[in-house]
Enzyme design. Structure first.
Site, PDB file in Angstrom:
ATOM      1  N   TYR A  53       0.831  -1.202   0.000  1.00  0.00           N
ATOM      2  CA  TYR A  53       0.000   0.000   0.000  1.00  0.00           C
ATOM      3  C   TYR A  53       0.867   1.253   0.000  1.00  0.00           C
ATOM      4  CZ  TYR A  53      -4.154  -2.820   1.181  1.00  0.00           C
ATOM      5  OH  TYR A  53      -5.186  -3.727   1.167  1.00  0.00           O
ATOM      6  N   THR A  54       0.682   2.088  -1.007  1.00  0.00           N
ATOM      7  CA  THR A  54       1.418   3.346  -1.182  1.00  0.00           C
ATOM      8  C   THR A  54       2.913   3.151  -0.962  1.00  0.00           C
ATOM      9  OG1 THR A  54       0.958   4.066   1.110  1.00  0.00           O
ATOM     10  CG2 THR A  54      -0.577   4.760  -0.579  1.00  0.00           C
TER      11      THR A  54
END
Length: 322
Positions: A53-54
């Site tokens: 995630y990110t």
């Protein structure tokens, strides 16, 4: 907030989970802090993130907040490994080498010595299943995680993995299966849900609001500040901006009007109370959006509305199999 056990384990979690996929990009540290505070003040415990995630920023941000906003022992941290980006391109690597190094990197970003639930982010045909599952065994035996699970496996894949882990004493039994599940996507009901229930895996639905579409926000177009207008999530949300989805959304809106609820409360309550579900993972961009979701704790859908929603959201294949 009431709690449920994850599968056939002693791990007790809140029946809503806080998703952090946008943390570090669309959700800044101020909003993330407000989200975590609101979630835990409401009794929430399960916080879901992932190494991919990110580009790891979701875990870094969560790591800065745990111990500050909330005590480490008051949250159940779940993360995932096996999916990420290299030079801008998505990759899948569920080899033992990559999974274990990814877990160590997650622990460093989170600032903890172990996570409570560690999950393989997706299936891969490129790596023998027994090698992937051996990484889970090692993670548990070395104390880097307390429980393990899988994510985005098909029905036969989850059954094979769960059976393998139960075949020999000492292997880490799978606790959870994280899958997309909502009134706009009920595909898991055909094989995944029966397999999970038969083999003791608790379901953690992601995108329980149909990627935001079930809130009704797209009925009149695409708001400029919505995920559908974002370069990161435009195509992700666009899948559900079709005629069938529109019919389901209208049914949800009518049910909400009749109950005096919001469409979000109707859609989220429906998936939360499906058989086998432990906790839907709610990912919000802002704290205000999250607070709207936290209001479902006292909601219970009448049986006749459940039936109506299931009728309008079923696919032709589901109708035939009834």
């Amino acid at each position: 907030m009431r709690t449920r056990y994850v599968g056939q384990t002693g791990l007790s979690v809140s029946r809503l989970a806080l998703g952090t996929m946008t943390w570090g990009r669309d959700t800044d540290e101020h909003e993330a802090r407000e989200q975590l505070a609101a979630f835990t003040e409401a009794g929430g415990t399960l916080v879901d993130t992932a190494a991919g995630y990110t580009d790891g920023d979701s875990e870094r941000l969560l790591g800065r907040l745990v111990g500050d906003v909330v005590a480490r022992d008051d949250v159940v941290i779940a993360t995932k490994a096996g999916v990420g980006r290299r030079r801008g391109d998505r990759y899948v690597d569920v080899s033992r080498r990559h999974l274990l190094s990814s877990l160590d990197a997650s622990l460093a970003r989170l600032g903890v010595d172990h996570v409570d639930l560690w999950q393989v982010h997706t299936w891969s045909d490129e790596v023998p299943l027994e090698e992937t599952l051996a990484a889970l065994d090692l993670a548990v035996s070395t104390g880097r995680t307390a429980y393990v699970g899988i994510s985005n496996y098909a029905g036969w894949q989850s059954a094979q993995a769960a059976t393998w882990q139960r075949a020999v004493p000492g292997r880490a039994v799978l606790a959870s299966h994280q899958v997309e599940y909502s009134l706009l996507n009920r595909a898991v009901e055909a094989e995944v849900v029966p397999a999970a229930r038969a083999l003791g895996l608790g379901l953690l639905p992601w995108s329980p609001l149909g990627r935001g579409v079930l809130t009704g926000k797209y009925r009149g177009g695409t708001p400029a500040d919505s995920r559908a207008a974002s370069p990161h999530f435009g195509s992700f949300v666009g899948r559900y901006l079709d005629d069938r989805s529109a019919r389901v959304v209208e049914a949800v809106v009518r049910a909400a009007d009749g109950l005096g609820w919001t469409p979000l409360e109707v859609a989220l309550t429906w998936v939360r109370d499906r058989p086998g579900v432990v906790a839907p993972v709610v990912g919000a961009r802002t704290a205000a959006q999250l607070r709207d979701a936290l209001g479902v704790e006292e909601c219970t859908l009448p049986a006749e509305i459940v039936t109506a929603l299931e009728d309008v959201s079923s696919t032709p294949e589901e109708e035939t199999s009834r």
